[in-house]
Design an enzyme around this catalytic site. Sequence first.
Site, PDB file in Angstrom:
ATOM      1  N   SER A  83       0.782  -1.282   0.267  1.00 40.22           N
ATOM      2  CA  SER A  83       0.102  -0.052   0.055  1.00 40.22           C
ATOM      3  C   SER A  83       0.847   1.125  -0.314  1.00 40.22           C
ATOM      4  O   SER A  83       2.061   1.204   0.210  1.00 40.22           O
ATOM      5  CB  SER A  83      -1.045  -0.101   1.407  1.00 40.22           C
ATOM      6  OG  SER A  83      -1.677  -0.870   1.331  1.00 40.22           O
ATOM      7  N   GLN A  84       0.270   2.327  -0.264  1.00 33.95           N
ATOM      8  CA  GLN A  84       0.621   3.571  -0.474  1.00 33.95           C
ATOM      9  C   GLN A  84       1.144   3.936   1.333  1.00 33.95           C
ATOM     10  O   GLN A  84       0.216   3.727   2.262  1.00 33.95           O
ATOM     11  CB  GLN A  84      -0.375   4.737  -0.761  1.00 33.95           C
ATOM     12  CG  GLN A  84       0.168   6.050  -1.168  1.00 33.95           C
ATOM     13  CD  GLN A  84      -1.279   6.855  -1.068  1.00 33.95           C
ATOM     14  OE1 GLN A  84      -2.456   6.288  -0.849  1.00 33.95           O
ATOM     15  NE2 GLN A  84      -0.770   8.161  -1.429  1.00 33.95           N
TER      16      GLN A  84
END
Length: 232
Positions: A83-84
């Site tokens: 994920s970011q």
Amino acid sequence: MICKSLFVYTLAICFAGAVIAQEDHVFKREQMVKTQLQDRGIIDPLTLYAMLNVPRHKFVPKNLVEHAYRDGALPIGSNQTISQPYIVAYMTETLKLKSTDRVLEIGTGSGYQAAVLGKIVDSVFTIEIIQDLAVSAKSRLEYLGYDNITVNWGDGYHGWPEKAPFDAIMVTAGADSIPQPLLDQLKIGGRMVIPVGSNDNITYLVSVLKKKDRVITKNMFPVRFVPFTRKQ
Ligand code: SAH
């Protein structure tokens, strides 16, 4: 003689190169924490400490190392993503963690989110449904010295009853609904964060607080996650 000095010289250049590369990662990580996290409102000191101290570039494929600190998700193989950084930090902060907590993560992936949790809490149990990812995350986390994280290969829908109850649970794949076994394995006063939404509607990041007599859920904001899958 010339050969020997050439060898020493080459060695020195390689060493200097490695030191510079390492400093470059530290600099990029500091920038990531400042511009992607603090400037967007992440304030929990434990979350910021963990994001500053986990080497994200060690959790991405070799050909993407130079992009490890950019503001986005990255592929990690097997059609999955890490994920970011902002989402990792936001979900971590939402759990309001304490150093004594016992935490369950569903969706180990690269092991990065587990490592961030591991920097903050007493123990992390993490489950990954894809065997290749579970095996590589386990050896990566061991190699990097995270000795308070246990990785299991399996379907996280069922949680980990033998290790329950948990102070906090984080799900890092988009589910249709909140799995009941996970709610059951949360302590009273326990927190959960999970992306929820079915194919035809938007997936929201949902925070959950388990009270003695009820469960309080709150939709936070729309997110995009890889799907929560089930073992046949
Ligand atoms: N937290 C990870 C990224 C998660 S991507 C990291 O930091 O790298 C979501 C992961 O959830 C994928 O690896 C996917 O295989 C896994 N997953 C999906 N459904 C699952 C399930 N039922 N049980 C366990 N893992 C699951």
